[in-house]
Design a protein around this motif. Structure first.
Motif, short mmCIF file in Angstrom:
data_model
loop_
_atom_site.label_atom_id
_atom_site.label_comp_id
_atom_site.label_asym_id
_atom_site.label_seq_id
_atom_site.Cartn_x
_atom_site.Cartn_y
_atom_site.Cartn_z
N LEU A 86 0.86 -1.19 0.00
CA LEU A 86 0.00 0.00 0.00
C LEU A 86 0.89 1.23 0.00
CD1 LEU A 86 -1.80 -2.30 1.39
CD2 LEU A 86 -3.14 -0.41 2.29
N VAL A 87 0.68 2.09 -0.99
CA VAL A 87 1.47 3.31 -1.09
C VAL A 87 0.54 4.52 -1.02
CG1 VAL A 87 3.27 2.19 -2.46
CG2 VAL A 87 1.38 3.33 -3.62
N HIS A 88 1.08 5.62 -0.52
CA HIS A 88 0.32 6.87 -0.40
C HIS A 88 1.01 7.93 -1.26
CE1 HIS A 88 -1.84 5.42 3.30
NE2 HIS A 88 -0.77 4.65 3.33
N THR A 89 0.22 8.79 -1.85
CA THR A 89 0.80 9.90 -2.60
C THR A 89 0.68 11.18 -1.77
OG1 THR A 89 -1.33 10.28 -3.71
CG2 THR A 89 0.30 8.90 -4.85
N ASN A 90 1.50 12.16 -2.12
CA ASN A 90 1.45 13.44 -1.41
C ASN A 90 0.21 14.24 -1.84
OD1 ASN A 90 2.11 14.33 -3.97
ND2 ASN A 90 4.21 14.91 -3.46
N GLU A 91 0.06 15.42 -1.26
CA GLU A 91 -1.15 16.22 -1.50
C GLU A 91 -1.32 16.63 -2.95
OE1 GLU A 91 -1.20 19.49 1.17
OE2 GLU A 91 -1.42 18.27 2.97
N LEU A 141 -14.36 7.92 -8.52
CA LEU A 141 -15.03 6.91 -7.71
C LEU A 141 -14.05 6.13 -6.85
CD1 LEU A 141 -17.61 5.46 -10.28
CD2 LEU A 141 -17.98 7.21 -8.53
N CYS A 142 -12.75 6.30 -7.11
CA CYS A 142 -11.71 5.57 -6.37
C CYS A 142 -11.04 6.49 -5.36
CB CYS A 142 -10.66 5.01 -7.33
SG CYS A 142 -11.33 3.86 -8.56
N LEU A 143 -10.41 5.89 -4.36
CA LEU A 143 -9.62 6.66 -3.41
C LEU A 143 -8.50 7.36 -4.16
CD1 LEU A 143 -9.37 4.08 -0.47
CD2 LEU A 143 -10.95 6.00 -0.71
N GLN A 144 -8.21 8.58 -3.78
CA GLN A 144 -7.31 9.42 -4.58
C GLN A 144 -5.88 9.48 -4.06
OE1 GLN A 144 -8.42 11.10 -7.60
NE2 GLN A 144 -9.88 9.46 -7.16
N ASN A 145 -5.63 8.94 -2.87
CA ASN A 145 -4.26 9.05 -2.35
C ASN A 145 -3.71 7.75 -1.79
OD1 ASN A 145 -5.92 8.93 -0.13
ND2 ASN A 145 -4.77 10.45 1.06
N ASN A 166 3.70 -7.08 -12.71
CA ASN A 166 3.17 -6.28 -11.61
C ASN A 166 1.78 -5.80 -11.98
OD1 ASN A 166 6.01 -5.93 -10.38
ND2 ASN A 166 6.22 -4.93 -12.37
N GLU A 167 1.06 -5.28 -10.97
CA GLU A 167 -0.21 -4.60 -11.21
C GLU A 167 -0.29 -3.37 -10.33
OE1 GLU A 167 -3.13 -8.40 -12.28
OE2 GLU A 167 -3.14 -7.54 -10.27
N ILE A 168 -0.99 -2.35 -10.82
CA ILE A 168 -1.37 -1.21 -9.98
C ILE A 168 -2.85 -1.35 -9.70
CG2 ILE A 168 -1.85 0.37 -11.90
CD1 ILE A 168 -0.01 1.34 -8.68
N TRP A 169 -3.25 -1.15 -8.44
CA TRP A 169 -4.66 -1.27 -8.07
C TRP A 169 -5.18 0.07 -7.57
CZ3 TRP A 169 -5.15 -6.25 -4.53
CH2 TRP A 169 -4.75 -7.39 -5.27
N PHE A 170 -6.34 0.48 -8.10
CA PHE A 170 -7.10 1.59 -7.53
C PHE A 170 -8.22 0.99 -6.68
CE2 PHE A 170 -6.43 5.51 -10.47
CZ PHE A 170 -5.06 5.25 -10.54
N LEU A 171 -8.47 1.55 -5.50
CA LEU A 171 -9.49 1.05 -4.59
C LEU A 171 -10.77 1.88 -4.74
CD1 LEU A 171 -7.23 0.71 -1.43
CD2 LEU A 171 -7.65 -0.98 -3.20
N GLN A 172 -11.86 1.21 -5.06
CA GLN A 172 -13.13 1.91 -5.17
C GLN A 172 -13.58 2.42 -3.80
OE1 GLN A 172 -16.33 0.60 -8.00
NE2 GLN A 172 -17.47 0.22 -6.14
N ARG A 173 -14.11 3.62 -3.77
CA ARG A 173 -14.58 4.19 -2.50
C ARG A 173 -15.69 3.30 -1.92
NH1 ARG A 173 -12.97 9.47 -1.68
NH2 ARG A 173 -12.11 10.54 -3.52
#
Length: 270
Positions: A165-170, A241-245, A262-269
């Motif tokens: 799980l990774v987080h992006t900055n503002e 519709l997905c989490l943004q950070n 590899n895969e990148i996953w976006f998580l739906q809200r």
């Protein structure tokens, strides 16, 4: 694991001078397959002394680690031995999911929408100076948990993918230092997961989740992850519709491979 005992130098990957790299559970697991089935035994078929076998395997993995610019500490000797022995007889268990939708264009899969069920994961939060250092230390700690350093005293078995799980900055322009490395507990252990000896590892139950996922090939580092996040955001009809950070990077194959999956996953809200 003592932080002082591990030195992760991640300035390059084997065969790719200057490219970032890290040694992970899948590194050690898949590279164990390169050992011949009788590699842990003398040619006369007799088992080596455990200590001698550990030294030989540790030396082998330290050589692998140097190719990734990562030091494999001596306290990894027993987990490496366990992983090598068990890898010869066990298949990796894939995380189950239901495919909801697949978006294609000219025969190419652009992304998939999947439903993952509620499940328990062994998680460790890391916050080293570099993303690659956090991944290196996190995976090594999880490897010890998988390889008998748990309340059951048993080898738990490999599952794929290993996720981060990774987080992006503002400004959504870079990845922050805080990451969580997570290992899916095999199905047979979901009801009563063995407890880790390492207090840094926490067993968490993740709720059912819908993800949008896209495959990509090659190394994973800050630049490639941000590139894939931006690319998938452009492909989705409604990325809002997905989490943004918060995003997930899923790894399926040895990162030393030239064409890593590899895969990148976006998580739906929710």
């Amino acid at each position: 694991m003592q932080r002082e005992a591990v030195s992760c130098r991640l300035s390059g990957a084997a065969g790719e001078p200057g490219a970032p790299g890290a040694i992970t559970l899948e590194d050690l697991d898949s590279m164990a397959e390169e050992q011949s089935p009788d590699s842990a035994y003398h040619s006369n078929g007799c088992s080596q002394d455990d200590e001698a076998e550990q030294e030989r395997l540790l030396s082998y993995w330290q050589g692998v680690g140097r190719g990734h610019q990562v030091d494999v500490p001596r306290d990894m000797a027993e987990p490496i031995q366990q992983l090598t022995r068990n890898n010869q007889h066990q298949e990796r268990e894939s995380i189950p999911f239901t495919l909801i939708h697949r978006k294609e264009k000219f025969g190419e899969v652009l992304y998939e929408k999947r439903q993952y069920g509620k499940a328990k994961w062994a998680c460790i939060k890391m916050q080293e100076e570099q993303y690659e250092q956090s991944i290196c230390l996190g995976f090594m700690k999880l490897m010890k948990y998988i390889c008998e350093q748990n309340s059951s005293g048993l080898y738990l078995g490999m599952t794929i993918p290993i996720v981060t799980l990774v987080h992006t900055n503002e400004t959504h322009s870079a990845i922050t230092r805080s990451v969580t490395v997570a290992y899916y507990l095999p199905e047979l252990l979901q009801e009563q997961p063995p407890q880790p000896y390492d207090s840094d590892i926490i067993i968490e139950e993740w709720p059912p989740t819908v993800v949008y996922t896209r495959s990509f090939r090659g190394v994973t580092n800050e630049d490639s992850i941000m590139r894939e996040i931006n690319f998938l955001a452009e492909l989705l009809e409604s990325p809002e519709l997905c989490l943004q950070n918060i995003f997930i990077v899923a790894g399926y194959t040895n990162p030393a491979a030239a064409n890593r999956h590899n895969e990148i996953w976006f998580l739906q809200r929710p």
